[in-house]
Scaffold this motif. Structure first.
Motif: not given
Ligand code: ZN
Length: 418
Positions: A26-39
């Motif tokens: 996306s070319g952007q700094v984005r918040e990761l919203a992985p839920g309980p487990v990040a893969g």
């Protein structure tokens, strides 16, 4: 495949903010919203030479990401592959007159030692191509059955009539979504990054190799209808990620030289195998590390090796600090001063931590957390610790427990053991 020992991660009071990183697609700094487990899937080494600073920077960057995600309250499921069968490995073994398996075994062992010394948290799943062969064969076979893969005449196949298998990029409209590159940019690097644009019989010059049937003197595995052979490079990561993370997973990581073709092809092949989109919710890339004005690379021979520095008695924590002093998205050069500056920093931090009291730990711990959550801004985190160390060394010993808290935060969040 055995990985390496897990370092202890001390508890730090409180928790970090949501993690934001730069996503290439996306070319952007984005918040990761992985839920309980990040893969987290980080592409591993091709084990034909020792770990240089470019590799070390990549694995330390994603270690930092894993630590920030854990601190923000997520469990991290970390998968990494090892390209333990591929042309560069076979070519190097041939050149040096050694068995390719022995070369791979030795280099993987050295990599494990380097990662342990650098306090990198090991992957939960660490898999070579050889041991992932059943999944890879299954996926290539599925792509053949669905008509997305096609065979190309292979005159030098060991078995007459056997044919290499390629992926038909025209069948997936998401091709290009990871890199965002145009065709000209793709063609400019495809050949030098393992591609074969000139191969006769391909439908498109950029179509990636899925299965290479056996040639004289090359290792090969039985693969049912595909015929004996070995996989192309990109399908290993597609198959391993699908098997051990499922998609979409949170982050695929690697050096910027993997954006195209490797990450692009891994993603488009996964799209051909499943109905899920995208492959990863974010693609994060470590900038190249140079030496004397050039990108550090095996082919140029201008390598600063972690193992050589360790043999020379350099404290691995100074190597880690030298890497953390540079933001992962900024290209930088290793110079004679790089290590000296890191050693001085390590020394000043250790001095500050050895007194009877320390400056208030809360602001510095908050500053480390906020810097890391802000696109892994490790230089800002180090600067915050520098300021705390300077205040402590200048005589602010107002907090009896301050040094302990800061030492635990530096260890848990930055992976630097003091
Ligand atoms: Zn990969």
């Amino acid at each position: 495949m055995i990985s390496w020992p897990t370092p202890s991660i001390p508890a730090v009071p409180g928790a970090g903010p949501a993690v934001r990183v730069h996503d290439t697609s996306s070319g952007q700094v984005r918040e990761l919203a992985p839920g309980p487990v990040a893969g987290l899937y980080v592409c591993g080494i091709t084990p034909y030479d020792a770990t240089h600073m470019g590799h070390a920077a990549t694995y330390v960057t994603f270690d930092l990401l894993g630590r920030a995600l854990r601190d923000a309250g997520h469990e991290v499921r970390y998968v990494q592959n090892i390209t333990d069968v591929d042309d560069p490995l076979l070519e190097r073994a041939d050149r040096d007159g050694v068995e390719w398996t022995a070369l791979a075994t030795d280099e993987i062992e050295l990599f494990r030692e380097d990662m342990t010394a650098l306090a990198v948290i090991p992957p939960d799943v660490y898999l070579g191509v050889v041991e992932s062969m059943p999944q890879i064969i299954r996926d290539v076979t599925a792509l053949c059955e669905s008509g997305i893969a096609y065979a190309v005449e292979t005159p030098d196949a060991l078995t007459p009539g056997a044919r290499d298998i390629y992926f038909d990029l025209s069948r997936e409209d998401c091709f290009g979504a990871v890199s965002g590159w145009d065709r000209e940019a793709m063609m400019a690097v495809f050949a030098e990054r393992g591609g074969d644009p000139e191969r006769a019989g391909k439908r498109d010059a950029l179509d990636p190799l899925l299965w290479r049937v056996e040639r004289q003197g090359e290792p090969a595995w039985d693969a049912g209808v595909l015929g004996r052979g070995r996989p192309g490079w990109h399908i290993e990561c597609t198959a391993i990620a699908l098997e051990h993370l499922g998609i979409p997973f949170t982050v695929q990581g690697g050096g910027t030289d993997l954006i195209f073709p490797h990450h692009e092809m891994s993603a488009v092949q996964a799209a051909g195998l499943t109905d899920e989109r995208p492959f990863a919710t974010a693609y994060v890339h470590q900038a190249m590390v140079g030496l004397h004005g050039e990108k550090m690379s095996k082919s140029k021979g201008n390598l600063v090796l972690v193992s050589r520095l360790r043999r020379d008695g350099v404290d691995p924590m100074a190597i880690r600090l030298a890497l953390l002093a540079h933001h992962y998205r900024t290209e930088w050069e290793w110079t004679d001063d790089t290590l000296d500056e890191a050693l001085q920093r390590l020394d000043s931090w250790r001095k500050a931590l050895s007194g009877n009291g320390a400056a208030d730990p809360e602001p510095v711990v908050a500053a480390i957390r906020s810097a890391l959550a802000n696109d892994l801004d490790s230089p800002a985190a180090l600067t915050a610790v520098d300021a705390w160390a300077a205040a402590t060394s200048a005589g602010d010993e107002s907090q009896v427990d301050g040094a302990g808290v800061v030492a635990r935060a530096i260890d848990a969040l930055l992976g630097v053991r003091l």
